[in-house]
Write a protein that holds these residues in place. Structure first.
Motif, PDB file in Angstrom:
ATOM      1  N   GLN A  84     -50.856  43.562 -18.823  1.00 51.17           N
ATOM      2  CA  GLN A  84     -51.538  43.409 -20.115  1.00 51.17           C
ATOM      3  C   GLN A  84     -50.600  43.786 -21.248  1.00 51.17           C
ATOM      4  N   ARG A  85     -49.826  44.825 -21.064  1.00 52.55           N
ATOM      5  CA  ARG A  85     -48.870  45.227 -22.098  1.00 52.55           C
ATOM      6  C   ARG A  85     -47.819  44.154 -22.303  1.00 52.55           C
ATOM      7  N   LEU A  86     -47.344  43.561 -21.206  1.00 50.59           N
ATOM      8  CA  LEU A  86     -46.374  42.477 -21.331  1.00 50.59           C
ATOM      9  C   LEU A  86     -46.982  41.264 -22.036  1.00 50.59           C
ATOM     10  N   LEU A  87     -48.245  41.002 -21.801  1.00 54.49           N
ATOM     11  CA  LEU A  87     -48.927  39.888 -22.453  1.00 54.49           C
ATOM     12  C   LEU A  87     -49.087  40.137 -23.948  1.00 54.49           C
ATOM     13  N   ALA A  88     -49.270  41.381 -24.342  1.00 59.19           N
ATOM     14  CA  ALA A  88     -49.468  41.710 -25.750  1.00 59.19           C
ATOM     15  C   ALA A  88     -48.180  41.630 -26.559  1.00 59.19           C
ATOM     16  N   ALA A  89     -47.054  41.895 -25.927  1.00 60.37           N
ATOM     17  CA  ALA A  89     -45.780  41.990 -26.655  1.00 60.37           C
ATOM     18  C   ALA A  89     -45.419  40.740 -27.454  1.00 60.37           C
TER      19      ALA A  89
ATOM     20  N   MET B  53     -54.321  46.489 -29.738  1.00 63.28           N
ATOM     21  CA  MET B  53     -55.443  46.947 -28.918  1.00 63.28           C
ATOM     22  C   MET B  53     -55.184  46.667 -27.438  1.00 63.28           C
ATOM     23  N   LEU B  54     -54.668  45.470 -27.144  1.00 60.72           N
ATOM     24  CA  LEU B  54     -54.368  45.135 -25.754  1.00 60.72           C
ATOM     25  C   LEU B  54     -53.234  45.997 -25.216  1.00 60.72           C
ATOM     26  N   LEU B  55     -52.256  46.265 -26.054  1.00 60.46           N
ATOM     27  CA  LEU B  55     -51.135  47.108 -25.652  1.00 60.46           C
ATOM     28  C   LEU B  55     -51.606  48.515 -25.295  1.00 60.46           C
ATOM     29  N   LEU B  56     -52.561  49.038 -26.068  1.00 63.60           N
ATOM     30  CA  LEU B  56     -53.081  50.379 -25.829  1.00 63.60           C
ATOM     31  C   LEU B  56     -54.163  50.413 -24.756  1.00 63.60           C
ATOM     32  N   GLY B  57     -54.650  49.237 -24.353  1.00 61.85           N
ATOM     33  CA  GLY B  57     -55.684  49.179 -23.324  1.00 61.85           C
ATOM     34  C   GLY B  57     -57.068  49.461 -23.847  1.00 61.85           C
ATOM     35  N   LYS B  58     -57.294  49.306 -25.125  1.00 57.84           N
ATOM     36  CA  LYS B  58     -58.599  49.551 -25.734  1.00 57.84           C
ATOM     37  C   LYS B  58     -59.249  48.215 -26.080  1.00 57.84           C
ATOM     38  N   GLY B  59     -60.435  47.986 -25.594  1.00 63.29           N
ATOM     39  CA  GLY B  59     -61.142  46.746 -25.907  1.00 63.29           C
ATOM     40  C   GLY B  59     -60.365  45.518 -25.465  1.00 63.29           C
ATOM     41  N   THR B  60     -59.948  45.507 -24.225  1.00 55.79           N
ATOM     42  CA  THR B  60     -59.048  44.443 -23.765  1.00 55.79           C
ATOM     43  C   THR B  60     -59.706  43.072 -23.802  1.00 55.79           C
ATOM     44  N   ARG B  61     -60.984  42.992 -23.500  1.00 54.23           N
ATOM     45  CA  ARG B  61     -61.659  41.690 -23.530  1.00 54.23           C
ATOM     46  C   ARG B  61     -61.759  41.153 -24.944  1.00 54.23           C
TER      47      ARG B  61
ATOM     48  N   ALA C  39     -59.804  37.886 -26.452  1.00 55.28           N
ATOM     49  CA  ALA C  39     -60.551  36.781 -27.060  1.00 55.28           C
ATOM     50  C   ALA C  39     -60.067  36.508 -28.488  1.00 55.28           C
ATOM     51  N   VAL C  40     -59.796  37.574 -29.254  1.00 55.03           N
ATOM     52  CA  VAL C  40     -59.300  37.400 -30.628  1.00 55.03           C
ATOM     53  C   VAL C  40     -57.924  36.745 -30.615  1.00 55.03           C
ATOM     54  N   MET C  41     -57.051  37.186 -29.729  1.00 59.65           N
ATOM     55  CA  MET C  41     -55.707  36.595 -29.672  1.00 59.65           C
ATOM     56  C   MET C  41     -55.770  35.142 -29.216  1.00 59.65           C
TER      57      MET C  41
ATOM     58  N   GLY D 243     -53.669  30.595 -21.627  1.00 60.45           N
ATOM     59  CA  GLY D 243     -54.354  30.685 -20.339  1.00 60.45           C
ATOM     60  C   GLY D 243     -54.430  32.115 -19.827  1.00 60.45           C
ATOM     61  N   ALA D 244     -53.349  32.871 -19.987  1.00 63.24           N
ATOM     62  CA  ALA D 244     -53.346  34.275 -19.557  1.00 63.24           C
ATOM     63  C   ALA D 244     -54.342  35.094 -20.375  1.00 63.24           C
ATOM     64  N   LEU D 245     -54.445  34.794 -21.656  1.00 61.79           N
ATOM     65  CA  LEU D 245     -55.409  35.509 -22.502  1.00 61.79           C
ATOM     66  C   LEU D 245     -56.842  35.192 -22.091  1.00 61.79           C
ATOM     67  N   VAL D 246     -57.106  33.939 -21.792  1.00 60.30           N
ATOM     68  CA  VAL D 246     -58.459  33.570 -21.360  1.00 60.30           C
ATOM     69  C   VAL D 246     -58.789  34.253 -20.033  1.00 60.30           C
TER      70      VAL D 246
END
Length: 170
Positions: free
Chosen positions: A9-14, A69-77, A81-83, A116-119
């Protein structure tokens, strides 16, 4: 959540955070690409501003916030969805443009893969607790129930015993 999933998830957020910061620094190239789409959307929905630079900056702020938020692991869903929602206009603008060179095509394919990874991250089911935790919760519930029954039974027996005793004593 497993350690590997957390790191992924952190790699996806970067890339979203980096792209959003770059867009905040210089929104004009993306605003020029989105300008025709913004003017068409503004014709149907007048409450949306007709200023593509403002919309690009708002999109970048949403991307940076959701990426953080995704990087910190807070509210990942919600963050995923926002990203994903803020990535769609860029993908649409890229698909309407002519992608003649291989670099543009590669960039579009990467963006679709990230979408696709975000979905997947946004629609990921909640993880069940391990079987040990589940069994422990049920054992605690059963023990409390047994203790409550034993206490009620002891109270009934104590009341019966005191009723049998005469009030005068021995």
């Amino acid at each position: 959540m497993g350690v590997l999933r957390k790191q992924l998830q952190r790699l996806l957020a970067a890339p979203f955070i980096v792209d959003s910061v770059e867009t905040l620094r210089d929104p004009h190239p993306r605003a020029e690409a989105l300008a025709p789409m913004v003017s068409r959307i503004h014709a149907y929905y007048p409450w949306i501003p007709d200023n593509p630079v403002l919309l690009v900056r708002a999109q970048a702020v949403a991307g940076a916030g959701a990426g953080t938020m995704l990087l910190l692991g807070k509210g990942t869903r919600v963050a995923s969805a926002v990203m994903a929602a803020q990535a769609v206009p860029s993908l649409l603008a890229a698909s309407q443009g002519k992608i003649a060179d291989s670099a543009g095509r590669d960039s579009a394919v990467k963006d679709i893969g990230l979408l696709g990874a975000l979905v997947l991250t946004a629609t990921e089911p909640r993880r069940r607790p391990p079987k040990v935790v589940h069994d422990a919760r049920h054992a605690v519930h059963d023990a409390r129930k047994s203790a409550s029954r034993a206490g009620k039974s002891a109270n009934r027996k104590a009341r019966g015993a005191t009723a049998r005793l005469s009030p005068g004593g021995r």
